[in-house]
Structures are given as C-alpha cells and as structure tokens.
Design an enzyme around this catalytic site. Structure first.
Site, PDB file in Angstrom:
ATOM      1  N   PRO A  45     -12.232   4.822  -6.439  1.00 52.40           N
ATOM      2  CA  PRO A  45     -12.570   4.296  -5.225  1.00 52.40           C
ATOM      3  C   PRO A  45     -12.723   5.645  -4.345  1.00 52.40           C
ATOM      4  O   PRO A  45     -11.616   6.296  -3.982  1.00 52.40           O
ATOM      5  CB  PRO A  45     -11.704   3.470  -4.686  1.00 52.40           C
ATOM      6  CG  PRO A  45     -10.366   4.083  -5.585  1.00 52.40           C
ATOM      7  CD  PRO A  45     -10.951   4.529  -6.911  1.00 52.40           C
ATOM      8  N   ASP A  76     -11.382  10.846  -2.798  1.00 45.73           N
ATOM      9  CA  ASP A  76     -10.651   9.805  -3.303  1.00 45.73           C
ATOM     10  C   ASP A  76      -9.945   8.846  -2.572  1.00 45.73           C
ATOM     11  O   ASP A  76      -8.974   9.391  -1.986  1.00 45.73           O
ATOM     12  CB  ASP A  76      -9.771  10.565  -4.424  1.00 45.73           C
ATOM     13  CG  ASP A  76      -9.190   9.727  -5.393  1.00 45.73           C
ATOM     14  OD1 ASP A  76      -8.977   8.404  -4.821  1.00 45.73           O
ATOM     15  OD2 ASP A  76      -8.768  10.008  -6.746  1.00 45.73           O
ATOM     16  N   HIS A  77     -10.252   7.680  -2.191  1.00 45.62           N
ATOM     17  CA  HIS A  77      -9.482   6.927  -1.322  1.00 45.62           C
ATOM     18  C   HIS A  77      -8.121   6.291  -1.763  1.00 45.62           C
ATOM     19  O   HIS A  77      -7.502   5.720  -1.085  1.00 45.62           O
ATOM     20  CB  HIS A  77     -10.561   5.648  -1.048  1.00 45.62           C
ATOM     21  CG  HIS A  77     -10.265   5.117   0.370  1.00 45.62           C
ATOM     22  ND1 HIS A  77      -9.311   5.685   1.285  1.00 45.62           N
ATOM     23  CD2 HIS A  77     -10.960   4.333   1.212  1.00 45.62           C
ATOM     24  CE1 HIS A  77      -9.406   5.127   2.564  1.00 45.62           C
ATOM     25  NE2 HIS A  77     -10.359   4.302   2.302  1.00 45.62           N
ATOM     26  N   ARG A  78      -7.726   6.618  -2.684  1.00 46.49           N
ATOM     27  CA  ARG A  78      -6.166   6.441  -3.423  1.00 46.49           C
ATOM     28  C   ARG A  78      -5.106   7.074  -2.750  1.00 46.49           C
ATOM     29  O   ARG A  78      -4.204   6.454  -2.651  1.00 46.49           O
ATOM     30  CB  ARG A  78      -6.122   6.373  -4.939  1.00 46.49           C
ATOM     31  CG  ARG A  78      -7.396   5.409  -5.635  1.00 46.49           C
ATOM     32  CD  ARG A  78      -7.053   5.751  -7.110  1.00 46.49           C
ATOM     33  NE  ARG A  78      -7.571   7.226  -7.615  1.00 46.49           N
ATOM     34  CZ  ARG A  78      -8.026   7.483  -8.729  1.00 46.49           C
ATOM     35  NH1 ARG A  78      -7.814   6.585  -9.935  1.00 46.49           N
ATOM     36  NH2 ARG A  78      -8.522   8.724  -8.950  1.00 46.49           N
TER      37      ARG A  78
END
Length: 211
Positions: free
Chosen positions: A13, A183-185
């Site tokens: 994500p 990386d949106h994590r």
C-alpha cells in the site's frame, strides 16, 4: 527481475507526495563544481541523504511485510540504464561521504553496471532510491517503489518558472518537481511532507553539500 519486483510492488500500500523546489542556488553551485566531475544526480543524492539523516523513518525498510527496520546507514540507490533494463548502484553512507568521493564512486559503479560486473552488495543494499530523469528533459513522473524499501523519489528537469513574489511582483525561478512514492504501512503523509520540506531547504541553500 524487473518484472518480478514490479509485480511485488503492487502488493504494497503506497501513497505519493509531490513537491516543487527552487534550484537557483543548486544550479549555481553545480556550474562551479561540475568541472571537478560532479554530476547533478550526485548533488541530489547528497542532499537527499542529508535530509534523510533528519527523518530516519523515511530511510526505513520493510522486508517481511509485517514490521519495519530503522537502517543504520543511509545508502542511496541510483538507477542506471543497461541493455535490457537497469541496475541500481548504491552510494553507501551518502550522508557521510564527501560529494567528490561520491561522484567518483558512482562513476565507477555505473561503469561496472553497464558491463554487468557489479557485486551483489553494490546494487542490493539501497535504503532509499533516487530516480533522476532530468537529463532526458522529463519534467515530472512517478516511480514504482522497490520491494523492501520505504520510499523512492522521482526527480525531473530543473526548469525556469514564473513565480509571484511577496510584494506582488513576478520573477523567474528555476524549479524541479519531486514526486515521492512511499510505503504507507509505516511512513505517513506528515512525515514524508516534513522530509520534503527539509530537502527543499537544503536544495535552496546547498552550502552544506560540499563540506
């Protein structure tokens, strides 16, 4: 390998943030030191490394898809085109090495990449990727996040732009468009925006690049 990494990146994500930066001072500095073998890409890599040192979360890695790791080193991967694809030679400890040594190192790595003689550690240890297509006249683009890394920055060509001043007048300013895919994590919008603000300040006043 390129196809495999591209497909793998689709499972992450991600989000993208764009930023316009003034390069007047950076371009002036480049005109003074390019005769010493310094490329604009290396100047951008050095500036990026200095900014990452102040925002370590953007320099993190996520190898297992579940947890992230703070990297002890800032290693800037710089893609170079080769027959059939590209390699990403890595400038190790780019925040600590002087810009002239970085330039010599990248020149050697690029030469080895074009004849596919890079050692594995020379192209697999990047913690952040800088994809510069400005030399091709590209003004803006988005880059695909390499698996396992936290962010990749896409940089276009510096171009003269009409901008408004605080007193309502207009002036010409050279600018680049920077787009970062992250990386949106574990990297969030405010953290990435703060990193880009820091990078913009370094590029606007690049005196620390040659220290």
């Amino acid at each position: 390998m390129i196809c495999k990494n591209a497909v793998e990146s689709l499972t992450v994500p991600t989000f993208k943030v764009g930023y316009i930066m003034c390069t007047d001072a950076l371009d002036d500095l480049y005109s003074k030191i390019k005769s010493k073998g310094v490329k604009m890409t290396v100047m951008l890599a050095k500036a990026t490394a200095l900014a990452l040192a102040k925002h370590p979360i953007v320099n993190c890695s996520c190898k297992d898809g579940k947890s992230f790791t703070f990297n002890n080193s800032i290693n800037i991967a710089v893609p170079v085109a080769v027959d059939g694809g590209f390699f990403t030679p890595v400038l190790q400890d780019a925040d600590k090495v002087d810009i002239y040594s970085l330039s010599r190192k990248l020149k050697k790595l690029n030469k080895k990449a074009r004849v596919t003689r890079l050692h594995t550690y020379e192209y697999t240890t990047g913690t952040f990727t800088l994809f510069d297509l400005g030399m091709f006249g590209v003004d803006s683009f988005d880059a695909v996040l390499p698996p396992g890394t936290g962010a990749i920055m896409a940089v276009g060509e510096s171009q003269p732009t009409v901008v408004a001043t605080k007193d309502g007048q207009t002036t010409i300013q050279r600018q680049i468009k920077v787009n970062v895919t992250a990386d949106h994590r574990f990297i969030y919008g405010t953290e990435l925006a703060s990193f880009l603000q820091t990078l913009a300040k370094i590029i606007k006043d690049p005196k620390d690049l040659t220290l």
